[in-house]
Design a protein around this motif. Structure first.
Motif, short mmCIF file in Angstrom:
data_model
loop_
_atom_site.label_atom_id
_atom_site.label_comp_id
_atom_site.label_asym_id
_atom_site.label_seq_id
_atom_site.Cartn_x
_atom_site.Cartn_y
_atom_site.Cartn_z
N UNK A 25 0.76 -1.02 0.02
CA UNK A 25 -0.03 -0.02 -0.15
C UNK A 25 0.92 1.34 0.07
N UNK A 26 2.14 1.20 0.56
CA UNK A 26 2.99 2.35 0.59
C UNK A 26 3.48 2.65 -0.89
N UNK A 76 -0.75 0.27 -5.42
CA UNK A 76 -2.27 0.51 -5.49
C UNK A 76 -2.79 0.39 -6.97
N UNK A 77 -1.90 1.05 -8.01
CA UNK A 77 -2.53 0.76 -9.27
C UNK A 77 -1.72 -0.29 -10.10
N UNK A 78 -1.33 -1.42 -9.37
CA UNK A 78 -0.68 -2.45 -10.02
C UNK A 78 -1.86 -3.42 -10.10
N UNK A 79 -1.42 -4.33 -11.06
CA UNK A 79 -2.35 -5.58 -11.20
C UNK A 79 -1.60 -6.79 -10.66
N UNK A 123 1.39 -3.30 -22.04
CA UNK A 123 1.41 -3.40 -20.68
C UNK A 123 0.81 -2.45 -20.06
N UNK A 124 -0.46 -2.77 -19.40
CA UNK A 124 -1.25 -1.91 -18.68
C UNK A 124 -1.69 -2.61 -17.30
N UNK A 125 -2.24 -1.70 -16.30
CA UNK A 125 -2.62 -2.27 -15.14
C UNK A 125 -4.14 -2.96 -15.39
N UNK A 126 -4.29 -4.12 -15.67
CA UNK A 126 -5.63 -4.78 -15.89
C UNK A 126 -6.65 -4.58 -14.97
N UNK A 127 -6.36 -4.94 -13.78
CA UNK A 127 -7.55 -4.72 -12.59
C UNK A 127 -7.90 -3.25 -12.66
N UNK A 128 -7.12 -2.27 -12.92
CA UNK A 128 -7.48 -0.65 -12.91
C UNK A 128 -8.53 -0.71 -13.98
#
Length: 169
Positions: A25-26, A76-79, A123-128
């Motif tokens: 989270x940091x 936070x913004x990673x998958x 490459x992109x943060x799929x969850x976001x």
């Protein structure tokens, strides 16, 4: 002939090496990726004299390449799901041309050749992006990579041995 064997490693941000922080989270976003590309190509070209002044050129390029890609994201913004992508491609691209020699010092030519750029990974943060992708009717796996693109290039020109022999048009 052409041969390339390259490997790229990216760690972002660089201070997360060798270990990410204990509390993800940091971190807003972190990533470790590895990309390996191996590419081989063979070229051939021949010129055929149709007359003493007119020549036909024909050529081809055979290519094959392989791509291995892996990525792990955090923060936070990673998958948290590892992203792995492998692919390969091969083909032949042609080249055609005509040359007309006015004399020893001047030549008019035209060429057409097919080319391409090697494909790769999106490459992109799929969850976001999951909700937006769903709204568009797409999935992360569909957008994970892209194929090589192709194009045709055309050239027309004149070659002359000047200024040594002067400009003569």
């Amino acid at each position: 002939a052409f041969y390339q064997d390259s490997t790229k490693f990216v760690i972002f941000p660089p201070d997360l090496w060798p270990d990410p922080p204990a509390d993800p989270i940091l971190t807003v976003f972190s990533m470790r990726l590895s990309e390996k590309v191996q590419e081989t190509a063979l070229f051939a070209e021949a010129t055929f004299d149709l007359t003493s002044n007119l020549a036909l050129i024909g050529g081809a390029r055979y290519f094959e390449h392989q791509l291995e890609f892996s990525s792990v994201q955090g923060g936070v913004f990673g998958s948290p799901i590892p992203f792995l992508q492998d692919g390969s491609e091969s083909g032949v691209t042609p080249k055609f041309g005509l040359q007309y020699r006015f004399d020893e010092d001047r030549m008019l030519y035209a060429t057409a050749a097919e080319g391409f750029r090697i494909g790769g990974v999106n490459l992109f943060p799929a969850d976001v992006c999951a909700d937006d992708l769903e709204d568009l009717g797409l999935t992360a796996s569909e957008l994970g990579s892209y194929d090589s693109d192709q194009l045709w290039s055309y050239e027309v020109g004149m070659r002359s041995r000047w200024p040594a022999h002067g400009v003569a048009l």
